[in-house]
Design a protein around this motif. Structure first.
Motif, PDB file in Angstrom:
ATOM      1  N   TRP A   9      12.915  26.497   6.925  1.00 60.27           N
ATOM      2  CA  TRP A   9      12.849  25.385   7.579  1.00 60.27           C
ATOM      3  C   TRP A   9      14.369  25.130   8.009  1.00 60.27           C
ATOM      4  O   TRP A   9      14.635  23.814   8.149  1.00 60.27           O
ATOM      5  N   GLY A  28      12.744  22.503  -2.871  1.00 57.88           N
ATOM      6  CA  GLY A  28      12.383  21.765  -1.775  1.00 57.88           C
ATOM      7  C   GLY A  28      12.612  20.197  -1.938  1.00 57.88           C
ATOM      8  O   GLY A  28      13.794  19.789  -1.884  1.00 57.88           O
ATOM      9  N   SER A  29      11.598  19.657  -2.408  1.00 52.58           N
ATOM     10  CA  SER A  29      11.732  18.117  -2.553  1.00 52.58           C
ATOM     11  C   SER A  29      12.854  17.968  -3.929  1.00 52.58           C
ATOM     12  O   SER A  29      13.536  17.062  -4.073  1.00 52.58           O
ATOM     13  N   GLY A  74      14.092  14.354   2.783  1.00 49.40           N
ATOM     14  CA  GLY A  74      13.569  13.738   1.860  1.00 49.40           C
ATOM     15  C   GLY A  74      12.050  13.006   2.063  1.00 49.40           C
ATOM     16  O   GLY A  74      12.151  12.046   2.851  1.00 49.40           O
ATOM     17  N   THR A 110      16.854  24.363   2.374  1.00 55.54           N
ATOM     18  CA  THR A 110      15.373  24.124   1.655  1.00 55.54           C
ATOM     19  C   THR A 110      14.928  25.747   1.506  1.00 55.54           C
ATOM     20  O   THR A 110      15.272  26.570   2.404  1.00 55.54           O
ATOM     21  N   VAL A 115      11.303  15.103   6.334  1.00 61.37           N
ATOM     22  CA  VAL A 115      12.664  15.794   6.364  1.00 61.37           C
ATOM     23  C   VAL A 115      13.767  14.658   5.784  1.00 61.37           C
ATOM     24  O   VAL A 115      13.348  13.442   5.855  1.00 61.37           O
TER      25      VAL A 115
HETATM   26  C1  LIG Z   1      11.067  19.471  11.258  1.00 59.92           C
HETATM   27  C2  LIG Z   1      11.641  19.824   9.807  1.00 59.92           C
HETATM   28  C3  LIG Z   1      13.220  20.073   9.959  1.00 59.92           C
HETATM   29  C4  LIG Z   1      13.713  20.588   8.906  1.00 59.92           C
HETATM   30  N1  LIG Z   1      15.014  20.803   8.771  1.00 59.92           N
HETATM   31  C5  LIG Z   1      15.719  21.323   7.709  1.00 59.92           C
HETATM   32  C6  LIG Z   1      17.110  21.959   7.907  1.00 59.92           C
HETATM   33  O1  LIG Z   1      17.713  21.740   8.755  1.00 59.92           O
HETATM   34  N2  LIG Z   1      17.456  22.327   6.664  1.00 59.92           N
HETATM   35  C7  LIG Z   1      16.845  22.284   5.630  1.00 59.92           C
HETATM   36  O2  LIG Z   1      17.456  22.780   4.527  1.00 59.92           O
HETATM   37  N3  LIG Z   1      15.635  21.871   5.302  1.00 59.92           N
HETATM   38  C8  LIG Z   1      14.912  21.439   6.599  1.00 59.92           C
HETATM   39  N4  LIG Z   1      13.513  20.953   6.402  1.00 59.92           N
HETATM   40  C9  LIG Z   1      13.033  20.879   4.960  1.00 59.92           C
HETATM   41  C10 LIG Z   1      12.908  19.441   4.353  1.00 59.92           C
HETATM   42  O3  LIG Z   1      14.211  19.086   3.941  1.00 59.92           O
HETATM   43  C11 LIG Z   1      11.888  19.734   3.297  1.00 59.92           C
HETATM   44  O4  LIG Z   1      10.548  19.898   4.022  1.00 59.92           O
HETATM   45  C12 LIG Z   1      11.838  18.480   2.522  1.00 59.92           C
HETATM   46  O5  LIG Z   1      12.827  18.179   1.646  1.00 59.92           O
HETATM   47  C13 LIG Z   1      10.363  18.520   1.554  1.00 59.92           C
HETATM   48  O6  LIG Z   1      10.430  19.736   0.832  1.00 59.92           O
HETATM   49  P1  LIG Z   1       9.178  20.597   1.016  1.00 59.92           P
HETATM   50  O7  LIG Z   1       8.715  21.000   2.359  1.00 59.92           O
HETATM   51  O8  LIG Z   1       9.616  21.872   0.240  1.00 59.92           O
HETATM   52  O9  LIG Z   1       7.920  19.827   0.169  1.00 59.92           O
HETATM   53  P2  LIG Z   1       7.533  20.079  -1.293  1.00 59.92           P
HETATM   54  O10 LIG Z   1       8.744  20.009  -2.106  1.00 59.92           O
HETATM   55  O11 LIG Z   1       6.873  21.372  -1.306  1.00 59.92           O
HETATM   56  O12 LIG Z   1       6.721  18.819  -1.716  1.00 59.92           O
HETATM   57  C14 LIG Z   1       5.405  18.440  -0.681  1.00 59.92           C
HETATM   58  C15 LIG Z   1       5.252  17.182  -0.796  1.00 59.92           C
HETATM   59  O13 LIG Z   1       5.128  16.829  -2.179  1.00 59.92           O
HETATM   60  C16 LIG Z   1       5.228  15.241  -2.196  1.00 59.92           C
HETATM   61  N5  LIG Z   1       6.032  14.998  -3.375  1.00 59.92           N
HETATM   62  C17 LIG Z   1       7.278  15.737  -3.661  1.00 59.92           C
HETATM   63  N6  LIG Z   1       7.642  15.168  -4.884  1.00 59.92           N
HETATM   64  C18 LIG Z   1       7.018  14.329  -5.148  1.00 59.92           C
HETATM   65  C19 LIG Z   1       7.007  13.409  -6.561  1.00 59.92           C
HETATM   66  N7  LIG Z   1       8.063  13.550  -7.346  1.00 59.92           N
HETATM   67  N8  LIG Z   1       6.113  12.647  -6.466  1.00 59.92           N
HETATM   68  C20 LIG Z   1       4.944  12.524  -5.499  1.00 59.92           C
HETATM   69  N9  LIG Z   1       5.036  13.112  -4.519  1.00 59.92           N
HETATM   70  C21 LIG Z   1       5.915  14.279  -4.153  1.00 59.92           C
HETATM   71  C22 LIG Z   1       5.873  15.052  -1.072  1.00 59.92           C
HETATM   72  O14 LIG Z   1       5.172  14.489  -0.113  1.00 59.92           O
HETATM   73  C23 LIG Z   1       6.362  16.221  -0.196  1.00 59.92           C
HETATM   74  O15 LIG Z   1       6.123  15.982   1.289  1.00 59.92           O
HETATM   75  C24 LIG Z   1      12.867  20.640   7.523  1.00 59.92           C
HETATM   76  C25 LIG Z   1      11.574  20.384   7.465  1.00 59.92           C
HETATM   77  C26 LIG Z   1      10.809  19.951   8.557  1.00 59.92           C
HETATM   78  C27 LIG Z   1       9.443  19.706   8.453  1.00 59.92           C
END
Ligand SMILES: Cc1cc2nc3c(=O)[nH]c(=O)nc-3n(C[C@H](O)[C@H](O)[C@H](O)COP(=O)(O)OP(=O)(O)OC[C@H]3O[C@@H](n4cnc5c(N)ncnc54)[C@H](O)[C@@H]3O)c2cc1C
Length: 410
Positions: free
Chosen positions: A163, A138-139, A374, A131, A372
Motif C-alpha cells: 500500500w 498496519g494500524s 489511520g 504499512t 488511510v
Molecule cells: C488508498 C490507500 C493509500 C495508502 N497509502 C499508504 C502509503 O502511502 N504508505 C503507507 O505506508 N501506507 C499506506 N496505506 C495504508 C494505510 O496506512 C493502512 O491501510 C492503515 O494504516 C490501516 O492499516 P491496515 O490496512 O493494515 O489495517 P489493519 O491494521 O489490518 O486493520 C483493519 C481494520 O481494523 C480496524 N481496527 C484496527 N485497530 C482497531 C482497534 N484497536 N479497535 C477497533 N478496530 C480496529 C480498522 O477499521 C481497520 O481499518 C494506504 C492505504 C490506502 C487504502
C-alpha cells in the motif's frame, strides 16, 4: 462562508479557483470523456500553474515553491480538491506533498538538493513506505518488521511493504525501518531514503483497488531484499522515525481533510445544479424539501469539518502537537465527506453513478479516507484514551454505592 483566514490565504484561494475554473475544469471534462488522465495534460497544467503564480505554494521559494505559511495555503487545498486534477496541477498532491514537507523539515542540504528540489519540480515522484502485511505494521505501527542494519557506511534494508502510494511510479521511497532491535517499539525506527533503482527493491505489483479510475500513482506492494544505501540516506534523526512520521502526518492529515472537503463541496454544487434543472412530479428536484434539507445538513457538517481543521492547524502553528484535535478532525471530515458524496450520488440519480460527472470518481476515491492515515477506530482509540484520563468517580458514587449510603429516595 467566511473563515478567519488571512488576506494572503483568501487571495491565493481565489486566484487558484480562477485557474481551476479556466484550465482544470475543461481538462477534467476531457479526461472524463477519454476515461484517463494523461501525464502530458498534468505537466501542461503545471506549466500554466507556474505562470499563474500558484505552483507549490506550500514549499520554500529556495526549493521551487512559493514559501507560504501552512495556514495561508490551507484553503487552497480545498479549492484544488474540487477537481480530479486540481491538486496535481499545483503540486499539492499526496503523497508527494507530504514527502516534500518531510524533506523540507528534516532533510540535509544535500538531500534537499537531490530529492526535494526535483520533487517540487515534478521531475521526481515519491512514496512513503510504512504499512506492511502480517506480521508487520498496519494500524499498529509498533509491529514494524522491516529492518535497516548498519554495515560499514551503508544501511542494509530488508522487509516487505504494501500500500505504498505512488510506489509503482516513484523514483524514490521514504522507508520506515527498525534500526534498533532492543529499543522500545516506538523508539527504534528511522526513515531512510531509498532510490527505487537500488538493487534489491522490487515493485511486486500495483495493488488493484477502488478509486483512481482515471490513473494516478496507484498503491504498490514492494519487497526490500538486502537493499544497500549510503548512511547519509538517513532522513532526520536516528531512531526518531515515529516522531518524524507524526511531524509529517499531523499537517498531512489536515491537508488531506481540506482536499476531501473540496470533493464534498463540489459534489454538493454539482447536485444542486442537477436538481435545479431536473424535474419530477411537477417541479424541479431542488424544490423538494427532503432534498433541500439534505443539502442543508451537508453544508452544516462541512462547515463544522472546516472549522475543526482550522482549529487544529492553529494549534499546530502555536507549536502544539494537537494530536487529539487532528484525530478528531480527520475522523469527522472523513465520515462527513463519505456521507455527503454518497447523498449526492443519490440526488443525481443514474448520473450520480455515471462517469460523465466527477461524483462517481469522488465516491470511489473518498472511501479510503476512513482508512488511510489511520483508520477511524485507531483515531477514536486515541481520542477515547484521552477522554478516559479524567474520570471523576464522584459523578456516580451516589448511585453505585447506595448500599453503603442507603438507597436514593424514590
Ligand atoms: C488508498 C490507500 C493509500 C495508502 N497509502 C499508504 C502509503 O502511502 N504508505 C503507507 O505506508 N501506507 C499506506 N496505506 C495504508 C494505510 O496506512 C493502512 O491501510 C492503515 O494504516 C490501516 O492499516 P491496515 O490496512 O493494515 O489495517 P489493519 O491494521 O489490518 O486493520 C483493519 C481494520 O481494523 C480496524 N481496527 C484496527 N485497530 C482497531 C482497534 N484497536 N479497535 C477497533 N478496530 C480496529 C480498522 O477499521 C481497520 O481499518 C494506504 C492505504 C490506502 C487504502
Amino acid at each position: 462562508m467566511e473563515y478567519d483566514d488571512s488576506e494572503t490565504a483568501v487571495e491565493l484561494a481565489e486566484r487558484t479557483r480562477e485557474f481551476m475554473e479556466a484550465e482544470v475544469r475543461p481538462a477534467e471534462r476531457e479526461a472524463l470523456q477519454r476515461g484517463q488522465i494523461e501525464e502530458s495534460v498534468r505537466h501542461d497544467l503545471q506549466a500554466k500553474a507556474r505562470e499563474h503564480g500558484i505552483y507549490a505554494p506550500q514549499i520554500g521559494e529556495e526549493y521551487g515553491g512559493m514559501g507560504l505559511d501552512f495556514h495561508d495555503v490551507l484553503p487552497t487545498f480545498e479549492v484544488a480538491g474540487r477537481y480530479l486534477m486540481g491538486a496535481s496541477a499545483i503540486r499539492i498532491d499526496a503523497p508527494d506533498e507530504g514527502n516534500m514537507h518531510t524533506l523540507e523539515l528534516l532533510g540535509t542540504e544535500e538531500q534537499k538538493e537531490e530529492y526535494l528540489k526535483p520533487l517540487v519540480a515534478d521531475e521526481l515522484r515519491s512514496g512513503f513506505s510504512m504499512t506492511e502485511p502480517q506480521p508487520g505494521a498496519g494500524s499498529d505501527p509498533k509491529m514494524i518488521q522491516t529492518t535497516a542494519e548498519k554495515d560499514g557506511d551503508e544501511w542494509v534494508i530488508d522487509g516487505h511493504k504494501w500500500w505504498t502510494s505512488n510506489g509503482a511510479v516513484a523514483d524514490f521511497l521514504i522507508v520506515m525501518a527498525r534500526t534498533d532491535q532492543d529499543a522500545h517499539p516506538y523508539e527504534g525506527c528511522s526513515l531512510i531514503l531509498v532510490p527505487v533503482e537500488t538493487d534489491g527493491v522490487e515493485i511486486v505489483r500495483d495493488i488493484p483497488h477502488m478509486g483512481g479510475g482515471l490513473g494516478g500513482g496507484g498503491h504498490a506492494e514492494i519487497t526490500y531484499d538486502d537493499v544497500r544505501v549510503p548512511e547519509e540516506n538517513l532522513l532526520g534523526e536516528l531512531n526518531m522515525g515515529f516522531t518524524h512520521a507524526q511531524q509529517r502526518l499531523g499537517p498531512a492529515r489536515l491537508t488531506h481533510c481540506m482536499r476531501f472537503s473540496g470533493m464534498a463541496q463540489r459534489s454538493i454544487d454539482i447536485a444542486k445544479a442537477y436538481m435545479s434543472e431536473r424535474e419530477a412530479f411537477g417541479s424541479p428536484l431542488a424544490d423538494k424539501q427532503e432534498l433541500r434539507y439534505k443539502v442543508a445538513d451537508a453544508e452544516i457538517r462541512l462547515h463544522a469539518a472546516r472549522s475543526m481543521v482550522r482549529h487544529a492547524a492553529r494549534q499546530i502553528a502555536a507549536g502544539n502537537e494537537a494530536r487529539i484535535e487532528v484525530a478528531m478532525s480527520k475522523v469527522f471530515t472523513a465520515n462527513v465527506v463519505n456521507d455527503i458524496v454518497d447523498e449526492t450520488v443519490q440526488m443525481c440519480g443514474a448520473n450520480g453513478i455515471g462517469k460523465d460527472l466527477p461524483i462517481a470518481h469522488f465516491y470511489e476515491g473518498c472511501r479510503s479516507f476512513r482508512i488511510v492515515d489511520g483508520a477511524d477506530e485507531v483515531h477514536k482509540r486515541v481520542i477515547a484514551r484521552n477522554a478516559f484520563e479524567d474520570v471523576d468517580p464522584t459523578e456516580v458514587e451516589h448511585v453505585l454505592r447506595f448500599e453503603e449510603k442507603g438507597a436514593p429516595a424514590q
